[in-house]
Design a protein around this motif. Structure first.
Motif, PDB file in Angstrom:
ATOM      1  N   GLY A 182      -5.336   8.510  -1.251  1.00 41.46           N
ATOM      2  CA  GLY A 182      -4.214   8.518  -2.161  1.00 41.46           C
ATOM      3  C   GLY A 182      -3.136   9.531  -1.875  1.00 41.46           C
ATOM      4  O   GLY A 182      -1.970   9.265  -2.072  1.00 41.46           O
ATOM      5  N   GLU A 183      -3.475  10.720  -1.412  1.00 38.80           N
ATOM      6  CA  GLU A 183      -2.492  11.762  -1.145  1.00 38.80           C
ATOM      7  C   GLU A 183      -2.877  12.476   0.140  1.00 38.80           C
ATOM      8  O   GLU A 183      -4.022  12.458   0.569  1.00 38.80           O
ATOM      9  CB  GLU A 183      -2.472  12.794  -2.286  1.00 38.80           C
TER      10      GLU A 183
ATOM     11  N   ALA B 125      -2.520   0.322  -9.081  1.00 33.44           N
ATOM     12  CA  ALA B 125      -2.966   1.447  -9.911  1.00 33.44           C
ATOM     13  C   ALA B 125      -4.154   2.162  -9.279  1.00 33.44           C
ATOM     14  O   ALA B 125      -4.243   3.393  -9.309  1.00 33.44           O
ATOM     15  CB  ALA B 125      -3.329   0.949 -11.309  1.00 33.44           C
TER      16      ALA B 125
ATOM     17  N   ASP C  86      -4.828   2.450  -6.156  1.00 29.19           N
ATOM     18  CA  ASP C  86      -4.401   3.212  -4.985  1.00 29.19           C
ATOM     19  C   ASP C  86      -3.938   4.604  -5.396  1.00 29.19           C
ATOM     20  O   ASP C  86      -4.173   5.587  -4.683  1.00 29.19           O
ATOM     21  CB  ASP C  86      -3.277   2.464  -4.277  1.00 29.19           C
ATOM     22  N   TRP C  87      -3.289   4.692  -6.535  1.00 32.31           N
ATOM     23  CA  TRP C  87      -2.876   5.996  -7.059  1.00 32.31           C
ATOM     24  C   TRP C  87      -4.071   6.757  -7.629  1.00 32.31           C
ATOM     25  O   TRP C  87      -4.223   7.958  -7.403  1.00 32.31           O
ATOM     26  CB  TRP C  87      -1.825   5.794  -8.154  1.00 32.31           C
TER      27      TRP C  87
ATOM     28  N   VAL D 224      -5.837  10.749  -6.909  1.00 34.12           N
ATOM     29  CA  VAL D 224      -5.880  11.763  -7.967  1.00 34.12           C
ATOM     30  C   VAL D 224      -7.313  12.238  -8.201  1.00 34.12           C
ATOM     31  O   VAL D 224      -7.585  13.442  -8.291  1.00 34.12           O
ATOM     32  CB  VAL D 224      -5.277  11.210  -9.273  1.00 34.12           C
TER      33      VAL D 224
ATOM     34  N   ASP E 148      -9.273   4.340   2.563  1.00 36.64           N
ATOM     35  CA  ASP E 148      -8.108   4.133   1.700  1.00 36.64           C
ATOM     36  C   ASP E 148      -6.914   3.521   2.440  1.00 36.64           C
ATOM     37  O   ASP E 148      -6.371   2.509   2.004  1.00 36.64           O
ATOM     38  CB  ASP E 148      -7.711   5.446   1.023  1.00 36.64           C
TER      39      ASP E 148
ATOM     40  N   ASP F 158      -5.265  -0.237   1.998  1.00 39.50           N
ATOM     41  CA  ASP F 158      -3.831  -0.425   1.758  1.00 39.50           C
ATOM     42  C   ASP F 158      -3.234  -1.426   2.741  1.00 39.50           C
ATOM     43  O   ASP F 158      -2.543  -2.375   2.342  1.00 39.50           O
ATOM     44  CB  ASP F 158      -3.085   0.908   1.894  1.00 39.50           C
TER      45      ASP F 158
ATOM     46  N   LYS G 206       3.028   6.999   2.541  1.00 43.18           N
ATOM     47  CA  LYS G 206       2.346   6.731   1.280  1.00 43.18           C
ATOM     48  C   LYS G 206       3.322   6.189   0.250  1.00 43.18           C
ATOM     49  O   LYS G 206       3.013   5.265  -0.500  1.00 43.18           O
ATOM     50  CB  LYS G 206       1.686   8.014   0.772  1.00 43.18           C
ATOM     51  N   ALA G 207       4.533   6.755   0.220  1.00 39.76           N
ATOM     52  CA  ALA G 207       5.549   6.276  -0.716  1.00 39.76           C
ATOM     53  C   ALA G 207       5.943   4.835  -0.397  1.00 39.76           C
ATOM     54  O   ALA G 207       6.146   4.019  -1.309  1.00 39.76           O
ATOM     55  CB  ALA G 207       6.776   7.183  -0.661  1.00 39.76           C
TER      56      ALA G 207
ATOM     57  N   PHE H 154       3.187   2.597  -1.714  1.00 40.06           N
ATOM     58  CA  PHE H 154       3.315   2.451  -3.167  1.00 40.06           C
ATOM     59  C   PHE H 154       4.418   1.454  -3.511  1.00 40.06           C
ATOM     60  O   PHE H 154       4.238   0.582  -4.371  1.00 40.06           O
ATOM     61  CB  PHE H 154       3.631   3.795  -3.809  1.00 40.06           C
TER      62      PHE H 154
ATOM     63  N   TYR I  39       3.855  -2.151  -5.474  1.00 36.16           N
ATOM     64  CA  TYR I  39       4.496  -2.434  -6.754  1.00 36.16           C
ATOM     65  C   TYR I  39       5.495  -3.586  -6.636  1.00 36.16           C
ATOM     66  O   TYR I  39       5.803  -4.250  -7.619  1.00 36.16           O
ATOM     67  CB  TYR I  39       5.195  -1.183  -7.292  1.00 36.16           C
TER      68      TYR I  39
END
Length: 199
Positions: free
Chosen positions: A3-4, A55, A57-58, A62, A78, A82, A136-137, A140, A144
């Motif tokens: 995720g990050e 959701a 993926d975020w 976290v 991950d 994706d 990553k952005a 996302f 979406y």
């Protein structure tokens, strides 16, 4: 990555059974579910699956950070989830006429370029590069965009708004996806040049 991007003070474990890894696995299992829903024309349920995938993926990122469950498997699982979800989703949407085929081609070409880069780095003895925030952005934005592009098929004001926002997210996602690719290629070139200079 889970995720990050992993911060320098994050401990990367070799654990397999973690909450973030289970979430990433569930997202992988949702890929054929989504494809089947699209093929059978259940667009409403397909939108729901895409929303859950975005959701999750975020969420897994976290949880990985907050629970101290950043793992090497998660770093592989991950992004794999994706990419697979993005490609399968685009194939299904293009097949259904929701998005043009060129969108699929642009994103697949980026992944092919980076796959070749990873092979070159591996042969030179380098590990895969750390996930960049732009990549990553972009992911996302694409995740979406897909449910919104499906909603855009509705013949109402909801469809019109969803189409505008969905295409905005899709184009931003493509731009960020390729921007991150340029960043990765630049980093790889520097690594390879340094290794050549020190050889």
């Amino acid at each position: 990555m889970t995720g990050e991007a992993v911060a320098s003070n994050d401990v990367v474990s070799t654990r397999v059974l973690t909450v973030p890894n289970v979430i990433s696995l569930v997202r992988l299992l949702l890929v054929p579910v989504f494809a089947l829903l699209i093929v059978r024309g259940h667009d409403g349920w397909a939108v729901a699956v895409l929303a859950v995938s975005g959701a999750s993926d975020w969420l897994d990122g976290v949880l990985a950070r907050r629970l101290g469950q950043v793992s090497r498997l998660g770093q592989l699982l991950d992004p794999a989830a994706d990419r697979l979800f993005i490609i399968v989703t685009l194939v299904a949407l293009a097949w259904s006429g929701v998005v043009p085929w060129w969108l699929l081609g642009v994103l697949v070409l980026r992944d092919v370029v980076l796959a070749v880069m990873l092979v070159v780095l591996a042969r030179a003895g380098f590990a895969p590069l750390q996930v960049h925030l732009a990549g990553k952005a972009g992911t996302f934005a694409l995740l979406y965009a897909f449910p919104l592009l499906l909603l855009a098929q509705w013949s109402s004001w909801v469809g019109v708004v969803a189409g505008v926002v969905g295409w905005a997210c899709a184009l931003w996602g493509v731009a960020l996806y390729w921007f991150s690719a340029v960043v990765y290629l630049t980093q790889a070139r520097h690594l390879l040049r340094e290794s050549t200079d020190t050889a």
